[in-house]
Design a protein around this motif. Sequence first.
Motif, PDB file in Angstrom:
ATOM      1  N   LEU A 159       0.840  -1.201   0.000  1.00 36.44           N
ATOM      2  CA  LEU A 159       0.000   0.000   0.000  1.00 36.44           C
ATOM      3  C   LEU A 159       0.872   1.247   0.000  1.00 36.44           C
ATOM      4  CD1 LEU A 159      -2.928   1.149   0.257  1.00 36.44           C
ATOM      5  CD2 LEU A 159      -2.479   1.279   2.703  1.00 36.44           C
ATOM      6  N   SER A 160       1.906   1.279   0.857  1.00 38.41           N
ATOM      7  CA  SER A 160       2.775   2.459   0.879  1.00 38.41           C
ATOM      8  C   SER A 160       3.506   2.604  -0.444  1.00 38.41           C
ATOM      9  CB  SER A 160       3.806   2.400   2.014  1.00 38.41           C
ATOM     10  OG  SER A 160       3.522   1.418   2.927  1.00 38.41           O
ATOM     11  N   LEU A 161       3.849   1.463  -1.020  1.00 36.51           N
ATOM     12  CA  LEU A 161       4.535   1.489  -2.312  1.00 36.51           C
ATOM     13  C   LEU A 161       3.648   2.134  -3.379  1.00 36.51           C
ATOM     14  CD1 LEU A 161       7.357   0.226  -3.061  1.00 36.51           C
ATOM     15  CD2 LEU A 161       6.021  -1.477  -4.331  1.00 36.51           C
ATOM     16  N   ARG A 162       2.389   1.678  -3.395  1.00 32.11           N
ATOM     17  CA  ARG A 162       1.466   2.225  -4.392  1.00 32.11           C
ATOM     18  C   ARG A 162       1.169   3.688  -4.111  1.00 32.11           C
ATOM     19  NH1 ARG A 162      -3.510  -1.372  -4.176  1.00 32.11           N
ATOM     20  NH2 ARG A 162      -2.702  -1.884  -2.125  1.00 32.11           N
ATOM     21  N   ALA A 163       1.019   4.020  -2.805  1.00 30.86           N
ATOM     22  CA  ALA A 163       0.756   5.416  -2.452  1.00 30.86           C
ATOM     23  C   ALA A 163       1.925   6.297  -2.882  1.00 30.86           C
ATOM     24  CB  ALA A 163       0.519   5.545  -0.951  1.00 30.86           C
TER      25      ALA A 163
END
Lengths: 280, 291
Positions: A5-9
């Motif tokens: 999720l942090s990667l995509r964000a």
Amino acid sequence: MSQSLSLRAGLVSILILLAFIGAWWGATLPTQVDLGDMDPEYAAMMGLDTTQESDIPTPGHIGSAIWTHLSDPFYVKGSNDMGIGIQLAHSLWRVLAGFALAAMVAVPLGFLIGMSPLMHKALDPYIQILKPISPLAWMPLALYIIQDASISSIFVIFICSIWPMMVNTAYGVSSVRDDWLAVAKTLEVGPIKKAFKVILPAAAPTILTGMRISMGIAWLVIVAAEMLVGGTGIGYFIWNEWNNLDLANVIFAILLIGVVGMILDMIFGLLGKVVSYKEV
Amino acid sequence: MTTPSFIQVDGLEKTFPGPAGQEPVTVFQNLDFEIEKGEFVCLIGHSGCGKSTILNILAGLDAASDGYVFMENKELTGPGLDRGVVFQGHALMPWLTVRENVAFAVKSRFKRHSKDEVNAQVEKYVDMVGLTPAIDKKPHQLSGGMRQRVGIARAFAIEPKMLLMDEPFGALDALTRGVIQDELLAICQATSQTVFMITHDVDEAILLADKILLMTTGPFAEVAEVAYNPLHKPRSRQEMHHDGHYYPFRNHLMDFLVNGPGTPYSDKATDGTPPALDKAPRTGPRRVVSA
Ligand SMILES: Nc1ncnc2c1ncn2[C@@H]1O[C@H](COP(=O)(O)OP(=O)(O)O)[C@@H](O)[C@H]1O
Ligand SMILES: [Mg+2]
């Protein structure tokens, strides 16, 4: 899961940045000027160009401004020409000094208000009146009384940082759970030890939240205060560059204020984590 | 002349100011009871009859509106390290580890202790409740039963003359409650600890108590009966219902709670055997305070 999720964000954040810079770049492209039926050679001779630079600095201008400032942040070439690091240091010093003085007053006073319903009732009207005053409204009075621009700025920071810290400390202290105080009572814990070993750790997360809010406000106010009194500091820098009509430097300073404010907030966020506890 | 009891409660009354414009409420009145040294006393009564208030007065955290509490012939006027309190909601400080929570109490009680002495005392009592493996954990990392055990260790660690417990196991599941009751029973028997405990669990009272104070419902609640536990010691959860006294006594307590005060248990003709206590109270004949 959360890592992806942090990667995509992060990816989306970068895309937004690229889109923003792209739009900015597009909007600041040199424009074609319609010269009507004028002979192009005549126009060139008259100094008129068919393309005109935008008034708004381009991303390239900002990039080079950032590079210039950050490559030599600490030079001093006279009182009107100092590196951005020096200006920033002046602002930070005023904020920290005003904030520290405010903490020294606000935390003990907040303790008193939180512990004593009498003092709470007695001091409440003053706090309610003083709290909504724009800190800058104090500036003329401060300048007149203190007669020093820099110290007046520190005073303004002091006065704007004091309220959230005091109110939060009072709230944190007054809402310490009764059974912790009962434990202290049954163990015949003295008032000093009770204040430092029970009430302070219990209220610390709330106090830290107050400090975080205060620091945020102080950083907002210092820019305005320095614009007003001039001399040094990041606020003065912005005002000075505006007078020089150097918008690239103005935008650079805006970005810098944002980044420094974020770092200050993160520091208080981390401190808050250190003193936080999970209630059960 | 008889030797005075360890704790003597005389005509205790508590009146709370009523809500604005309303009459004050007398929660309980005319409370008289004694607690002997080494005795385990349970207080049973319906919720709201003032049990916690009584315990808070004994702990010195609340003041009575009328009446006195004497401990070893001295009037109790405030909280003190001679009484250890186990709170209903454990009341552990969540920013401290188990070790630090217990050490907070130990340092308050034994001010001259060195670091090592404090630590030894802490570890002894944490070990007593079987929490040595969790000693450096914070309360939120523990289960409800473990937290309550820490509360008990903290209260025992100051080596109080009397332990006060307010429904210490009320919030625990039945299985955990049983285990901790057994532990508490073993510890209290080993240390001859004087205990005053509030419970609403009749079986808990029968298992643990030497003497059960039965309270009527409030307002104007009173201790209507002091029932001595007829079951033989040592008692255990597994065995106690085989004791012939168990069902009559349990029924008596249930009757009291459901139907209100009736004939005191000691006056009911059971099998004729006197209530069996291995420690006879020093105040002469067992007294029954009737409503
Ligand atoms: N500070 C207070 N002010 C007014 N009434 C109270 C206060 N504390 C307790 N009471 C009342 O006293 C009664 C007894 O309370 P408590 O001792 O907590 O009962 P118990 O522990 O038996 O359930 C309750 O009806 C409660 O509403
Ligand atoms: Mg209660």
